[in-house]
Write a protein that holds these residues in place. Sequence first.
Motif, PDB file in Angstrom:
ATOM      1  N   PRO A 295       0.815  -1.258  -0.069  1.00 49.36           N
ATOM      2  CA  PRO A 295      -0.084  -0.006  -0.079  1.00 49.36           C
ATOM      3  C   PRO A 295       0.898   1.191   0.069  1.00 49.36           C
ATOM      4  O   PRO A 295       0.251   2.218  -0.347  1.00 49.36           O
ATOM      5  CB  PRO A 295      -0.778  -0.062   1.378  1.00 49.36           C
ATOM      6  N   ASP A 296       2.177   1.153   0.489  1.00 50.32           N
ATOM      7  CA  ASP A 296       3.045   2.365   0.349  1.00 50.32           C
ATOM      8  C   ASP A 296       4.012   2.462  -0.843  1.00 50.32           C
ATOM      9  O   ASP A 296       4.836   3.136  -0.826  1.00 50.32           O
ATOM     10  CB  ASP A 296       3.919   2.223   1.681  1.00 50.32           C
ATOM     11  N   ILE A 297       3.709   1.669  -1.972  1.00 47.82           N
ATOM     12  CA  ILE A 297       4.345   1.656  -2.950  1.00 47.82           C
ATOM     13  C   ILE A 297       4.682   3.252  -3.612  1.00 47.82           C
ATOM     14  O   ILE A 297       3.580   3.989  -3.751  1.00 47.82           O
ATOM     15  CB  ILE A 297       3.908   0.837  -4.116  1.00 47.82           C
ATOM     16  N   ARG A 298       5.757   3.651  -3.866  1.00 46.40           N
ATOM     17  CA  ARG A 298       6.152   4.908  -4.437  1.00 46.40           C
ATOM     18  C   ARG A 298       6.066   4.943  -5.843  1.00 46.40           C
ATOM     19  O   ARG A 298       6.030   6.082  -6.492  1.00 46.40           O
ATOM     20  CB  ARG A 298       7.335   5.210  -4.073  1.00 46.40           C
ATOM     21  N   HIS A 299       5.783   3.985  -6.514  1.00 47.31           N
ATOM     22  CA  HIS A 299       5.659   3.937  -8.112  1.00 47.31           C
ATOM     23  C   HIS A 299       4.314   4.418  -8.347  1.00 47.31           C
ATOM     24  O   HIS A 299       3.320   3.530  -7.948  1.00 47.31           O
ATOM     25  CB  HIS A 299       5.964   2.542  -8.555  1.00 47.31           C
ATOM     26  N   SER A 300       3.977   5.638  -8.910  1.00 49.92           N
ATOM     27  CA  SER A 300       2.714   6.085  -8.951  1.00 49.92           C
ATOM     28  C   SER A 300       1.825   5.273  -9.880  1.00 49.92           C
ATOM     29  O   SER A 300       0.547   4.971  -9.488  1.00 49.92           O
ATOM     30  CB  SER A 300       2.639   7.698  -9.590  1.00 49.92           C
ATOM     31  N   GLY A 301       2.317   4.655 -10.908  1.00 51.05           N
ATOM     32  CA  GLY A 301       1.589   3.928 -11.878  1.00 51.05           C
ATOM     33  C   GLY A 301       1.011   2.560 -11.157  1.00 51.05           C
ATOM     34  O   GLY A 301       0.010   2.350 -11.205  1.00 51.05           O
ATOM     35  N   LEU A 302       1.970   1.915 -10.403  1.00 47.10           N
ATOM     36  CA  LEU A 302       1.678   0.800  -9.561  1.00 47.10           C
ATOM     37  C   LEU A 302       0.694   0.929  -8.518  1.00 47.10           C
ATOM     38  O   LEU A 302      -0.400   0.137  -8.247  1.00 47.10           O
ATOM     39  CB  LEU A 302       2.757   0.126  -9.103  1.00 47.10           C
ATOM     40  N   ALA A 303       0.686   1.929  -7.916  1.00 52.85           N
ATOM     41  CA  ALA A 303      -0.146   2.646  -6.839  1.00 52.85           C
ATOM     42  C   ALA A 303      -1.270   2.583  -7.398  1.00 52.85           C
ATOM     43  O   ALA A 303      -2.636   2.087  -6.755  1.00 52.85           O
ATOM     44  CB  ALA A 303       0.355   3.800  -6.165  1.00 52.85           C
ATOM     45  N   ASP A 304      -1.670   3.306  -8.606  1.00 52.11           N
ATOM     46  CA  ASP A 304      -3.045   3.354  -9.266  1.00 52.11           C
ATOM     47  C   ASP A 304      -3.486   2.059  -9.559  1.00 52.11           C
ATOM     48  O   ASP A 304      -4.690   1.652  -9.622  1.00 52.11           O
ATOM     49  CB  ASP A 304      -2.926   4.337 -10.578  1.00 52.11           C
ATOM     50  N   PHE A 305      -2.634   1.124 -10.167  1.00 53.71           N
ATOM     51  CA  PHE A 305      -3.058   0.062 -10.738  1.00 53.71           C
ATOM     52  C   PHE A 305      -3.479  -0.926  -9.413  1.00 53.71           C
ATOM     53  O   PHE A 305      -4.433  -1.540  -9.562  1.00 53.71           O
ATOM     54  CB  PHE A 305      -1.704  -0.967 -11.307  1.00 53.71           C
ATOM     55  N   ARG A 306      -2.759  -0.791  -8.209  1.00 53.34           N
ATOM     56  CA  ARG A 306      -3.234  -1.593  -7.107  1.00 53.34           C
ATOM     57  C   ARG A 306      -4.851  -1.174  -6.862  1.00 53.34           C
ATOM     58  O   ARG A 306      -5.563  -1.828  -6.200  1.00 53.34           O
ATOM     59  CB  ARG A 306      -2.418  -1.148  -6.053  1.00 53.34           C
ATOM     60  N   HIS A 307      -4.981   0.233  -6.828  1.00 54.47           N
ATOM     61  CA  HIS A 307      -6.446   0.618  -6.555  1.00 54.47           C
ATOM     62  C   HIS A 307      -7.436   0.101  -7.411  1.00 54.47           C
ATOM     63  O   HIS A 307      -8.521  -0.213  -7.014  1.00 54.47           O
ATOM     64  CB  HIS A 307      -6.261   2.234  -6.465  1.00 54.47           C
TER      65      HIS A 307
END
Length: 313
Positions: A295-307
């Motif tokens: 949940p604390d991933i700093r890669h913005s694209g992967l953070a959006d993908f997780r959501h």
Amino acid sequence: MLGLTPSTTRRRVGIGDVARIEAVTALYRSVDYEIGGGALYTDIGRFAEAASILLASADSNHATTSLAMAVADARQLAGWTAFDAGHHSDAGRHWLAAERTAVTSGNQRLAARIRYCQARQFQHLHHNQDALATIRLAKDALGRDATPALLAMLRGAEAASLAALGEHSTAVASLKQAAGHFDDINPDREPDWMRFYDRGELLAQHGRVYRDLARHDRRHADAAVTWTQDAITAFGPQNIRSTVLNTVGLCSALALADDPDRALTVGTTVIRHGRELTSRRIQDRIRNISRDISPDIRHSGLADFRHTVTRVA
């Protein structure tokens, strides 16, 4: 055939009846591989139940045993498509009927295949102790009827549950046994319905086990990526669903291996293909990718993908 009832079906069963059931089941199975069980489970369920009525009402003759095996195979597929579509109660009902028919007919090999399916459902629902008990029942009941393909299939499934339960060294040992049995397979000495179990299936179990290992120790993540990529390569073009399921696994493995750019690229493909297949199981697997992305991933694209994956319906 779909209009059959117990009061209208008492008649002599011939080889032609068996051949027709086998042909329809094979046709449904090929479509299931390509588009998923959601498009089929209602129709194949009706067909399998009608075949069961035919078996219950048939006069005893030399074709009855062959009919029983054809009916059990149809009920096994009905259960698998229901499982794939997320209808777990119907899946269990079909598999119980299939198991009963196989055991009553003395075919422990087919019973083992059906119990393998039951174990796969338990694993999907995170009931891994029940999965292990089912797999071990299948192995014990086989006895001298065991074949290398059946043993490889069961050992691979056993390894997956052991890894999920945290028994990592035992899981790896089971994988090695599965690989050894696979190397001993002679296709001409295996049941025809075991032809689905190819190298892709074996490699996919390796990928699954090593993803579980990587969740506890990231040093296993690169191996998880390699095994899963090899599985995807090994699956034939006709087995679209297995390819997509393992592509989902590859996305998770890449995230565990700290390769966010590739994980995002693969994940985007997964979302697109997941919408093309009528498989609730794939949707469930896609949502599960989120557990392998912090949940604390700093890669913005992967953070959006997780959501995005947490909201897959």
